[in-house]
Design an enzyme around this catalytic site. Structure first.
Site, PDB file in Angstrom:
ATOM      1  N   GLY A 117       5.424   2.976   0.701  1.00 44.73           N
ATOM      2  CA  GLY A 117       6.154   3.783  -0.268  1.00 44.73           C
ATOM      3  C   GLY A 117       5.724   3.567  -1.698  1.00 44.73           C
ATOM      4  O   GLY A 117       6.289   4.156  -2.622  1.00 44.73           O
ATOM      5  N   SER A 160       0.853  -1.186   0.000  1.00 48.09           N
ATOM      6  CA  SER A 160       0.000   0.000   0.000  1.00 48.09           C
ATOM      7  C   SER A 160       0.887   1.233   0.000  1.00 48.09           C
ATOM      8  O   SER A 160       2.120   1.140   0.013  1.00 48.09           O
ATOM      9  CB  SER A 160      -0.902   0.008   1.241  1.00 48.09           C
ATOM     10  N   LYS A 161       0.253   2.409  -0.001  1.00 48.83           N
ATOM     11  CA  LYS A 161       1.015   3.658  -0.026  1.00 48.83           C
ATOM     12  C   LYS A 161       1.910   3.810   1.192  1.00 48.83           C
ATOM     13  O   LYS A 161       2.949   4.457   1.123  1.00 48.83           O
ATOM     14  CB  LYS A 161       0.064   4.847  -0.135  1.00 48.83           C
ATOM     15  N   ARG A 162       1.513   3.207   2.326  1.00 47.53           N
ATOM     16  CA  ARG A 162       2.338   3.357   3.525  1.00 47.53           C
ATOM     17  C   ARG A 162       3.676   2.634   3.387  1.00 47.53           C
ATOM     18  O   ARG A 162       4.598   2.885   4.147  1.00 47.53           O
ATOM     19  CB  ARG A 162       1.588   2.864   4.760  1.00 47.53           C
TER      20      ARG A 162
END
Length: 479
Positions: free
Chosen positions: A258, A254-256
């Site tokens: 990176g 996911s975006k967390r």
């Protein structure tokens, strides 16, 4: 019949890493099979689907160099490649009628509250929820009356009883599913639009898709689709379900972690062929384990059975390393062409611009970092001094700095050769290794502890500016 594959993204967000890897494997396998490749836009989610996202998908695929034989921009005669357009053209209705007329589908009139009560009862009993088939008990006349009264309904597929559904997966082998574990699933929603599992079967059949490559999150959908293929008496395509992409903590990417959209990687200065190379190795490996693969090599070496079943970890550090390897392979002209769009407005006006860019190119890992490395040429004397004051300077450093200033005062010219001579002179005169000379010179000339090739950089900074910086440094370390 010629083999045909498809990439079918939903335009509910920008093109992301997981979708790109799916596109790459479809593209590469199509080339390997000498097959056609189709782009289809699955935009049945009307609330979330937006043209700007479709545009982002098209731009990202074009930037990567992934091209299609068919799609919205290059349609075969009469074919439509957006599901929303296919709905308007009533493409799905004849197949829906056939399923209803043959008893493979039926109208379902239960309200949301009634269905919720069924689910709650199953939960209370501790058993998986299976729809009760209450609507299947209505006579044709009762169904007609309810429809005439505009009573809301969905249409469900009637799952066959006690059947083994076999998925022959190209990556995972045979997977068996017991039909008794499936509830009759909805194929047309209450708004009249087909659901994914119904629409994708019709679309793949009409477009002649013979091979389907997609993520493993679709494995649970596949037996439902196989049942629809069987009910319509169609041959199902060959399926290959790619392993999930994981973050470094082994959870779904996911975006967390990176992960960014393709447009963000483009804007950060990653090269398209570096991104393709890296993503192709997430779940697949070439026979000899080679990491840096040209597109032609990837096409030649690819075999679908070399894709792993286990999840692949996305590593931004490794991707950045790979991008730097690709940047290093560019000749100077190509590097300049790629990097100049990333220059800030002020850096575009630097004198000797090409030389300054090339002097720092070995340190550039992504193209957007070029402005950071060019700071060595744009720092004012005051800004340099503020940086220097944050650095640690020992006695050996001070000795090198004093002797460097003395040597510089006697120089009549300033070039790569004289910078190299300066370094060699200090090493000999002070009996120091190269590192112990270079490090204090870098600190006192640039204000950095590490950075690009020191000789090339220093030769492009005026000698007068170097002396100003040295005078500040010597005054500071002497107090």
């Amino acid at each position: 019949m010629q083999s045909k594959l498809r990439f079918a993204p939903s335009p509910t967000g920008n093109l992301h890493i997981g979708s790109v890897r799916t596109a790459i494997f479809n593209w590469v396998w199509a080339k390997k099979l000498k097959a056609k490749l189709v782009l289809r836009i699955e935009d049945t989610d009307l609330e979330r689907s937006k043209k700007e996202f479709e545009d982002n998908i098209n731009e990202g695929l074009s930037w990567l160099g992934i091209h299609f034989d068919e799609g919205p921009g290059q349609a075969l005669s009469g074919q439509k490649y957006r599901q929303s357009e296919r709905i308007k053209a009533n493409v799905y209705q004849p197949y829906l009628d056939k399923l209803i007329n043959t008893g493979h589908a039926y109208y379902c009139f239960e309200s949301d509250e009634e269905l919720a009560a069924e689910r709650a009862e199953a939960e209370k009993k501790g058993v998986p929820y299976i729809y009760s088939r209450r609507s299947l008990m209505y006579t044709p006349e009762e169904v007609a009356q309810k429809r005439a009264a505009n009573m809301p309904y969905t249409i469900r597929f009637k799952v066959p009883n006690s059947k083994q559904i076999t998925l022959n997966d190209e990556i995972r082998g045979n997977i068996e599913f017991d039909s008794n574990l499936f509830s009759d699933f909805i194929i047309v929603k209450s708004d009249g639009y087909p659901t994914y599992n119904f629409a994708v079967v019709v679309d793949d059949y009409e477009m002649g898709i013979t091979h389907v490559v997609r993520g493993e999150d679709h494995i649970s959908n596949t037996p439902k689709q196989i049942m629809i293929y069987n009910a319509l008496e169609w041959e199902a395509p060959r399926f290959a379900h790619l392993p999930i992409i994981l973050g470094e903590d082994r959870s779904k990417l996911s975006k967390r972690h990176g992960a960014k959209s393709v447009s963000e990687y483009k804007d950060a200065g990653f090269l398209p062929h570096a991104l393709i190379n890296y993503l192709s190795l997430l779940g697949w490996s070439p026979p000899e384990g080679k990491e840096l693969l040209a597109i032609d090599e990837l096409m030649e070496l690819f075999e679908i059975n070399r894709i792993n079943k286990a999840g692949a970890v996305f590593d931004t550090v490794k991707l950045t390393w790979m991008n730097k390897q690709y940047l290093s392979k560019l000749d100077d002209e190509a590097f300049l062409s790629w990097v100049k769009p990333f220059l800030s407005k002020s850096n575009q006006e630097l004198d000797a611009l090409d030389l300054k860019i090339l002097s720092v190119r070995d340190n550039v890992e992504v193209l957007s970092r070029i402005n950071h490395y060019l700071e060595v040429f744009t720092l004012t004397t005051t800004a340099f001094f503020e940086r220097f004051k944050q650095l640690a300077v020992n006695e050996t450093d001070q000795l090198v700095i004093h002797h460097a200033r003395k040597y510089l005062l006697d120089l009549s010219e300033w070039s790569n050769e004289t910078v190299s001579d300066l370094i060699q002179h200090l090493m000999t005169e002070l009996s120091l290794g190269k590192g112990k000379v270079m490090k204090p010179l870098r600190k006192s000339f640039t204000g950095y502890e590490s950075g690009p090739n020191l000789v090339d950089c220093l030769a492009l900074i005026p000698k007068s500016e170097i002396l100003k910086r040295l005078d500040l440094v010597i005054s500071y370390v002497s107090t």
